[in-house]
Design a protein around this motif. Structure first.
Motif, PDB file in Angstrom:
ATOM      1  N   LEU A 179      -5.089 -22.141  63.764  1.00 50.56           N
ATOM      2  CA  LEU A 179      -6.303 -22.027  64.949  1.00 50.56           C
ATOM      3  C   LEU A 179      -6.239 -23.334  65.598  1.00 50.56           C
ATOM      4  N   VAL A 180      -6.288 -23.192  66.885  1.00 43.43           N
ATOM      5  CA  VAL A 180      -6.092 -24.517  68.043  1.00 43.43           C
ATOM      6  C   VAL A 180      -7.398 -24.334  68.512  1.00 43.43           C
ATOM      7  N   ARG A 181      -8.132 -25.134  68.664  1.00 43.91           N
ATOM      8  CA  ARG A 181      -9.176 -25.346  69.629  1.00 43.91           C
ATOM      9  C   ARG A 181      -8.913 -26.302  71.053  1.00 43.91           C
ATOM     10  N   TRP A 182      -9.456 -25.845  72.149  1.00 42.76           N
ATOM     11  CA  TRP A 182      -9.176 -26.442  73.257  1.00 42.76           C
ATOM     12  C   TRP A 182     -10.375 -26.687  74.139  1.00 42.76           C
ATOM     13  N   GLU A 183     -10.503 -27.724  75.065  1.00 43.21           N
ATOM     14  CA  GLU A 183     -11.557 -28.053  75.930  1.00 43.21           C
ATOM     15  C   GLU A 183     -11.101 -28.130  77.259  1.00 43.21           C
ATOM     16  N   VAL A 236     -17.914 -31.023  79.518  1.00 45.79           N
ATOM     17  CA  VAL A 236     -17.062 -29.709  79.207  1.00 45.79           C
ATOM     18  C   VAL A 236     -17.583 -28.570  79.812  1.00 45.79           C
ATOM     19  N   ILE A 237     -16.763 -28.041  80.618  1.00 49.32           N
ATOM     20  CA  ILE A 237     -17.145 -26.513  81.104  1.00 49.32           C
ATOM     21  C   ILE A 237     -16.630 -25.623  80.538  1.00 49.32           C
ATOM     22  N   ARG A 238     -15.519 -25.565  79.737  1.00 45.52           N
ATOM     23  CA  ARG A 238     -15.094 -24.335  78.934  1.00 45.52           C
ATOM     24  C   ARG A 238     -14.569 -24.904  77.642  1.00 45.52           C
ATOM     25  N   ARG A 239     -14.668 -24.206  76.792  1.00 45.48           N
ATOM     26  CA  ARG A 239     -13.917 -24.473  75.396  1.00 45.48           C
ATOM     27  C   ARG A 239     -13.711 -23.256  74.754  1.00 45.48           C
ATOM     28  N   VAL A 264      -2.655 -20.889  76.836  1.00 50.68           N
ATOM     29  CA  VAL A 264      -4.221 -20.580  77.031  1.00 50.68           C
ATOM     30  C   VAL A 264      -4.403 -20.535  78.567  1.00 50.68           C
ATOM     31  N   GLU A 265      -4.857 -19.167  78.926  1.00 52.24           N
ATOM     32  CA  GLU A 265      -5.288 -19.100  80.495  1.00 52.24           C
ATOM     33  C   GLU A 265      -6.997 -19.139  80.565  1.00 52.24           C
ATOM     34  N   VAL A 266      -7.200 -20.114  81.202  1.00 56.86           N
ATOM     35  CA  VAL A 266      -8.730 -20.477  81.578  1.00 56.86           C
ATOM     36  C   VAL A 266      -9.061 -19.904  82.633  1.00 56.86           C
ATOM     37  N   GLY A 267      -9.926 -18.967  82.960  1.00 56.22           N
ATOM     38  CA  GLY A 267     -10.117 -18.182  84.228  1.00 56.22           C
ATOM     39  C   GLY A 267     -11.782 -18.692  84.715  1.00 56.22           C
ATOM     40  N   HIS A 268     -12.243 -18.006  85.803  1.00 52.78           N
ATOM     41  CA  HIS A 268     -13.389 -18.041  86.191  1.00 52.78           C
ATOM     42  C   HIS A 268     -13.875 -19.609  86.718  1.00 52.78           C
TER      43      HIS A 268
END
Length: 548
Positions: free
Chosen positions: A102-106, A116-119, A134-138
């Motif tokens: 499990l890999v967490r991202w910020e 921080v706006i996404r995690r 990791v595809e971060v959208g919006h």
């Protein structure tokens, strides 16, 4: 690439091409036994992906982020983040058991992660060599962001990325860099260290991210005196394990780590990510077609695992759709090509030869029919001021001799002249007034005017081609290679030729574009300074390169 003037030394080439046509990629994959062998050889994910055990992160006792972080393919409201876990990168298993991690991202607006706006969290699957995409959208368009990953108590370095402007934005300027050809064994990635300090919005890598060739214990031309590379690198890269290890070697380079952390990349391959000068399913050397397809599948798989690419680019067996389109507001449309996977076999046995019926045969193609139609349709729909074509091999005519006729490269667009003619006719039909082509492959810097008729210097200039030199391939090189005078005389549309290593920056604006060719004096010793060898501009609506 094969050195100009030399054909492939493959006495079995006709039989091999016939065998490739007989088997065919699709026919090969429909055979149950062959498909099973392919799945086994490339470790394709199965239902076991979801069912694999999850590793307790506390058991990871060494830094898993030895390969750094990266981002790629910036879109208006989305970023793609990448890393691959490798506590011991020079081992086949990278020091991890075949278990999920499990890999967490910020994602934050600031480098210190106060905002921080996404995690979220992603799973690094062993089937994908514990890589994470990791595809971060919006997200807000046209913004800079910072990102990092965490596994247990381990935190990656911070990466910097950005979103593109919205499709309707009237952008005034874009600064980008073009790079290519980074043979580890030919020298230090000094150019990348300098590029990491540049203020650019995005980097385009146009091929030969790695080479399949052996790297000896002293790193080839790097001639290490303070370290010894394992013997496992001193062999040609053929299997999936080989390609994975080769990427690990390249991606532990500190300058490559630095440039990926600083800038988002847009990547496309050429040949050495698999094998020198292969064409579709036809290898350079005499091996059975099905054996080469296994190798190609392994190369494609490792490429996706180790580069910041989105889900549509994930390979399926021996195939991987790498051509794609990105936009930068209304300023620029980028049509990223793949001129390797779908091409017809090189004419006249490859190498250098005079044009003939094969090079002008309309049934031969360098892009494949589907990709060519996609490109031309995209140009007809384009509303961008600049239409940019990042791709692999020399697009413009490049004569090697002062004789008539002159030899040209059968591996470049000169070997597929009917393909080039269709593409240029499509650009004219679509009303593309500001065309720019980015190219790599040849380990030198060139600046070409793209002519309506390359044999008539007075004909209309349809666009410009910026050929970026190699990062290291070819070792130190020379400012004026031995053939400099011949090439400049034989090709009046060639405005610049330099044989040093480095990269190119391009600033696209509303009124003009400026290209700066950056070079270093040496790559066989570390730390060379960067200089600007030459600068050119081309004006909107009046294409043609002029000294800046």
């Amino acid at each position: 690439m094969t050195a100009s003037g030399h054909r492939r030394t493959n006495e079995h080439a006709p039989e091999l091409r016939a065998a490739a046509r007989h088997f065919g990629r699709r026919r090969f994959l429909t055979v149950t036994g062959a498909a099973a062998a392919l799945a086994f050889a490339t470790n394709l994910p199965t239902a076991g992906v979801a069912g694999a055990a999850e590793l307790d992160a506390a058991k990871i006792t060494e830094n898993p982020f030895t390969l750094g972080v990266a981002s790629g393919d910036p879109q208006a409201h989305s970023v793609l983040l990448w890393t691959r876990l490798a506590p011991t990168p020079y081992q086949a298993d990278s020091g991890l058991p075949p278990e999920r991690v499990l890999v967490r991202w910020e994602l934050a607006r600031d480098e210190r992660f106060r905002h921080v706006i996404r995690r979220g969290a992603a799973v690094a699957h062993p089937e994908f060599h514990h890589s994470v995409h990791v595809e971060v959208g919006h997200l807000d368009s046209d913004r800079v962001f910072y990102y990092r990953f965490r596994v247990g108590s381990w935190i990656s370095e911070v990466g910097r990325t950005r979103t593109a402007p919205s499709s309707r934005a009237d952008v005034s300027e874009l600064k980008l860099a073009a790079v290519s050809c980074q043979a580890y064994h030919d020298g230090y990635f000094t150019a990348f260290g300098h590029l990491a300090e540049e203020d650019v919005d995005v980097v385009f890598h146009v091929g030969d991210y790695l080479y399949e060739y052996a790297v000896n214990s002293v790193g080839g031309a790097r001639n290490y005196t303070d370290r010894v590379l394992p013997d496992l690198f001193n062999r040609e890269t053929i299997t999936l394990e080989d390609y994975r290890l080769q990427y690990a070697l390249y991606k532990t380079d500190p300058d490559l780590i630095a440039v990926h952390a600083k800038h988002p990349f847009v990547v496309t391959w050429d040949d050495h990510e698999v094998e020198n000068n292969y064409a579709d399913d036809i290898p350079e050397n005499a091996v059975p077609p099905e054996e080469f397809l296994l190798r190609r599948a392994a190369g494609y798989r490792a490429y996706w695992e180790n580069l910041p690419l989105r889900r549509p680019q994930r390979p399926e067996g021996t195939d991987m759709q790498l051509y794609r389109r990105l936009n930068w507001g209304r300023l620029a449309q980028f049509d990223i090509l793949d001129t390797r996977q779908y091409r017809s076999d090189q004419a006249y046995g490859d190498g250098a030869d005079v044009p003939g019926p094969e090079t002008d045969d309309p049934s031969r193609t360098i892009t494949g029919e589907t990709q060519e139609r996609w490109l031309l349709d995209g140009w007809h729909a384009s509303k961008a001021l600049w239409n940019v074509l990042p791709q692999q091999v020399i697009f413009s005519q490049r004569k090697f001799d002062l004789t008539v006729p002159s030899r040209v490269s059968m591996d470049a667009w000169d070997g597929y002249r009917a393909s080039r003619a269709r593409v240029l006719a499509g650009a004219k039909s679509a009303g593309i007034d500001n065309l720019m082509v980015f190219t790599g492959d040849v380990h030198v810097g060139y600046a070409f005017d793209i002519k309506d008729d390359f044999d008539d210097p007075a004909s209309r200039t349809l666009g410009t081609e910026i050929v970026t030199t190699s990062v290291t391939s070819g070792r130190d090189g020379a400012e004026k290679p031995a053939n400099w005078d011949t090439y400049m005389q034989a090709n009046p549309h060639l405005k610049f030729y330099n044989g040093r290593r480095g990269y190119t920056t391009v600033r696209l604006g509303r009124e003009s574009a400026r290209a700066d060719f950056k070079t270093v004096a040496a790559v066989t010793t570390p730390g060379a300074p960067i200089t600007t060898a030459a600068s050119f501009v081309t004006e909107v609506g009046d294409q043609g390169l002029k000294p800046a």
